[in-house]
Write a protein that holds these residues in place. Structure first.
Motif, mmCIF file in Angstrom:
data_model
loop_
_atom_site.group_PDB
_atom_site.id
_atom_site.type_symbol
_atom_site.label_atom_id
_atom_site.label_comp_id
_atom_site.label_asym_id
_atom_site.label_seq_id
_atom_site.Cartn_x
_atom_site.Cartn_y
_atom_site.Cartn_z
ATOM 1 N N GLY A 105 21.573 18.361 -9.178
ATOM 2 C CA GLY A 105 21.385 18.562 -10.616
ATOM 3 C C GLY A 105 21.392 17.296 -11.441
ATOM 4 N N TYR A 106 21.780 16.160 -10.874
ATOM 5 C CA TYR A 106 21.785 14.904 -11.637
ATOM 6 C C TYR A 106 20.375 14.380 -11.870
ATOM 7 N N ARG A 107 19.434 14.805 -11.029
ATOM 8 C CA ARG A 107 18.032 14.387 -11.136
ATOM 9 C C ARG A 107 17.897 12.874 -11.153
ATOM 10 N N VAL A 108 18.442 12.240 -10.147
ATOM 11 C CA VAL A 108 18.335 10.785 -9.992
ATOM 12 C C VAL A 108 17.450 10.489 -8.781
ATOM 13 N N ILE B 298 0.815 -1.221 0.000
ATOM 14 C CA ILE B 298 0.000 0.000 0.000
ATOM 15 C C ILE B 298 0.846 1.268 0.000
ATOM 16 N N VAL B 299 2.153 1.128 0.356
ATOM 17 C CA VAL B 299 3.047 2.297 0.461
ATOM 18 C C VAL B 299 3.903 2.423 -0.794
ATOM 19 N N LEU B 300 3.923 3.608 -1.370
ATOM 20 C CA LEU B 300 4.787 3.928 -2.505
ATOM 21 C C LEU B 300 5.941 4.769 -1.960
ATOM 22 N N TRP B 301 7.112 4.159 -1.809
ATOM 23 C CA TRP B 301 8.271 4.788 -1.152
ATOM 24 C C TRP B 301 9.125 5.508 -2.188
ATOM 25 N N CYS B 302 9.296 6.824 -2.022
ATOM 26 C CA CYS B 302 10.041 7.655 -2.976
ATOM 27 C C CYS B 302 11.336 8.162 -2.347
ATOM 28 N N GLY B 303 12.395 8.199 -3.143
ATOM 29 C CA GLY B 303 13.679 8.684 -2.646
ATOM 30 C C GLY B 303 14.499 9.316 -3.757
ATOM 31 N N SER B 304 15.677 9.813 -3.395
ATOM 32 C CA SER B 304 16.527 10.521 -4.342
ATOM 33 C C SER B 304 17.885 10.778 -3.715
ATOM 34 N N VAL B 305 18.867 11.136 -4.558
ATOM 35 C CA VAL B 305 20.161 11.588 -4.054
ATOM 36 C C VAL B 305 20.298 13.104 -4.202
ATOM 37 N N SER B 306 19.192 13.782 -4.458
ATOM 38 C CA SER B 306 19.233 15.231 -4.672
ATOM 39 C C SER B 306 19.651 15.992 -3.420
ATOM 40 N N LYS B 307 19.440 15.414 -2.243
ATOM 41 C CA LYS B 307 19.802 16.093 -1.006
ATOM 42 C C LYS B 307 21.124 15.601 -0.428
ATOM 43 N N THR B 308 21.727 14.609 -1.039
ATOM 44 C CA THR B 308 22.936 14.031 -0.457
ATOM 45 C C THR B 308 24.135 13.995 -1.400
ATOM 46 N N LEU B 309 23.887 13.891 -2.705
ATOM 47 C CA LEU B 309 25.004 13.725 -3.630
ATOM 48 C C LEU B 309 25.042 14.757 -4.755
ATOM 49 N N ALA B 310 23.942 14.850 -5.504
ATOM 50 C CA ALA B 310 23.982 15.663 -6.715
ATOM 51 C C ALA B 310 22.584 16.149 -7.080
#
Length: 479
Positions: free
Chosen positions: A329-332, A315-327
């Motif tokens: 502008g890479y938009r990953v 039921i949970v859609l878990w979203c994450g990114s490296v925008s706050k930790t690595l890069a």
């Protein structure tokens, strides 16, 4: 044996630091009091100069003491005793939303390119905190290794290596994910966008925390969704009873929460709350989109769990990114959509086909060899120091009665001034003094938080920053 010895030494310097910190908290040591010399600490505790120095460095890092040349160490402040925490929000949710001051949001984004401003407005790490040289080498390596130097479309579900690394990394919060559970995206907001498009239609209602990141509100409005803002505690996050009532009234089609280090409050839901939220979602068959973009930036001993950690039904859609930790502008980014995977992939095909090939490969390689954890360890320590210094400076320079959140992770502080204050007017004045921050009114669709602001501490602390906060505090006195 060597490892055990190092652990014992580390434990000893922390024990000394914690003992002194308790004396400051209880008032035994007061602001301005001189501390025992390093040599005296060595004699009293039977430790080496190195251990005693480490203990004092730990207290300096927390902004509790300061070193004065040719004089010694002195108690600097105890800000947590001087500043209250903002009260739990109480959104009214009248019929229809009043909207956000779009011009201020646009200007805050435009501030990014202004080199003359001190940017306290953006919840991202400054360039000096990022491993840019290593990422540059990774980019060259990726261009050499990828077919066509990375010019081809990536697999629709995303880079295999990256999805495998994200799944492997999920063990830190009990995710138990597999490579095939992950869909990559162009950042976390892109992941949230796919989720909302997959789960809702125009006119549906999405429940969010209040205050909430202004980008989420803009996205919901662009999709024609109604927004239900829920009461939220500055320490523990969304109020469970309010969420429960909203679900029981069948008001909500989907829920969207930032469970770890909410933006802008900095709140973190206790694990028991996360588990209860998931059970509520399952009982009412309402999907939960969990934005966990800040989860890796914790100041405690271990990475906090997610709502996804307790998800047994998908039921949970878990979203994450490296925008706050690595890069940034890479938009990953990525999402583990649970049982809604096919719907999310379909939206990705409609709107982007695939994410960026080169940057996914660079991040995948960075996650693979242990460099990410080493980088995170340094980043967390720097941000924790900055956070504590900001709180100390706000306590010293801002008007009497100012309240501030006390996050144990993330990038931002929520500051509440006197109820008569107008932080949009304060923003206008601050920009003229080369300071940018985020006024509280942009984090809601209602008439609230006009006396609040969000400050980012995603920079390394310096005397210049201290002067900047001193000036901002001086300007706040006029409002």
């Amino acid at each position: 044996m060597k490892t055990l010895a190092l652990s014992a030494k580390e434990h000893l310097y922390l024990r000394i630091a914690q003992s002194i910190e308790r004396q400051i908290d209880t008032g035994v040591l007061k602001i301005g009091d001189k501390l025992p010399s390093i040599r005296m600490v060595c004699r009293e505790h039977g430790v080496s100069m190195s251990t005693a120095t480490q203990a004092y460095f730990e207290l300096e890092r927390k902004a509790l003491i300061e070193s004065r040349p040719q004089s010694g160490y002195y108690v600097r402040s105890c800000p947590r005793k001087r500043l209250g925490v903002p009260a739990t929000s109480k959104p009214v949710n009248r019929h229809g939303n009043e909207g956000q001051p779009e011009d201020i949001i646009t200007r805050i984004y435009q501030d990014i390119s202004r080199k003359d401003l001190t940017l306290l407005s953006l919840s991202v790490p400054s360039d000096e905190l990022l491993p840019i040289a290593k990422l540059n080498k990774g980019m060259v390596q990726a261009m050499r290794e990828l077919p066509g130097s990375g010019t081809a479309y990536e697999d629709i579900q995303g880079n295999d290596k990256l999805r495998r690394d994200i799944a492997r990394w999920s063990f830190t919060w009990g995710g138990n994910l597999e490579e095939n559970d992950i869909v990559t995206t162009a950042g976390s907001m892109n992941a949230i966008s796919f989720c909302l498009m997959a789960l809702t239609e125009r006119g549906d209602t999405v429940a969010v925390e209040s205050p909430v990141y202004f980008g989420i509100l803009q996205l919901a409005q662009s999709l024609g969704l109604k927004v239900l803002e829920l009461p939220t505690n500055a320490c523990t996050g969304v109020e469970i009873d309010a969420l429960k009532k909203a679900l029981e009234r069948n008001q909500v089609k989907v829920c969207l929460l930032i469970s770890n280090f909410n933006n802008p409050l900095g709140s973190r839901m206790p694990d028991s709350h996360k588990q209860e939220v998931v059970r509520l979602m399952e009982r009412h068959n309402v999907p939960l989109i969990e934005d966990d973009i800040y989860g890796d930036v914790y100041f405690g001993d271990s990475r906090p769990l997610c709502c996804k950690s307790f998800d047994e039904s998908g039921i949970v859609l878990w979203c994450g990114s490296v925008s706050k930790t690595l890069a940034p502008g890479y938009r990953v980014g990525w999402v583990a959509p649970g049982k809604f995977k096919e719907e999310v992939i379909r939206r990705k095909i409609f709107h982007s086909i695939s994410a960026t090939t080169l940057t996914q490969e660079v991040i995948a390689n960075f996650l693979e060899n242990g460099r990410y954890e080493n980088h995170l360890r340094r980043l967390r320590q720097t941000l924790h120091t900055s956070c504590l210094q900001y709180i100390r400076a706000i306590a010293e320079y801002f008007p009497e009665g100012t309240k501030v959140s006390h996050p144990d992770g993330g990038f931002v502080l929520w500051v509440e001034l006197d109820k008569k204050a107008d932080t949009i007017a304060l923003y206008e004045k601050a920009v003229r003094h080369k300071i940018s921050f985020a006024p509280g009114r942009i984090f809601t669709l209602q008439q609230q938080f006009n006396n609040c602001m969000r400050l980012s501490y995603g920079v390394r602390w310096s005397d210049k920053l201290d002067d900047t906060l001193k000036l901002l505090g001086k300007l706040a006195h006029t409002h």
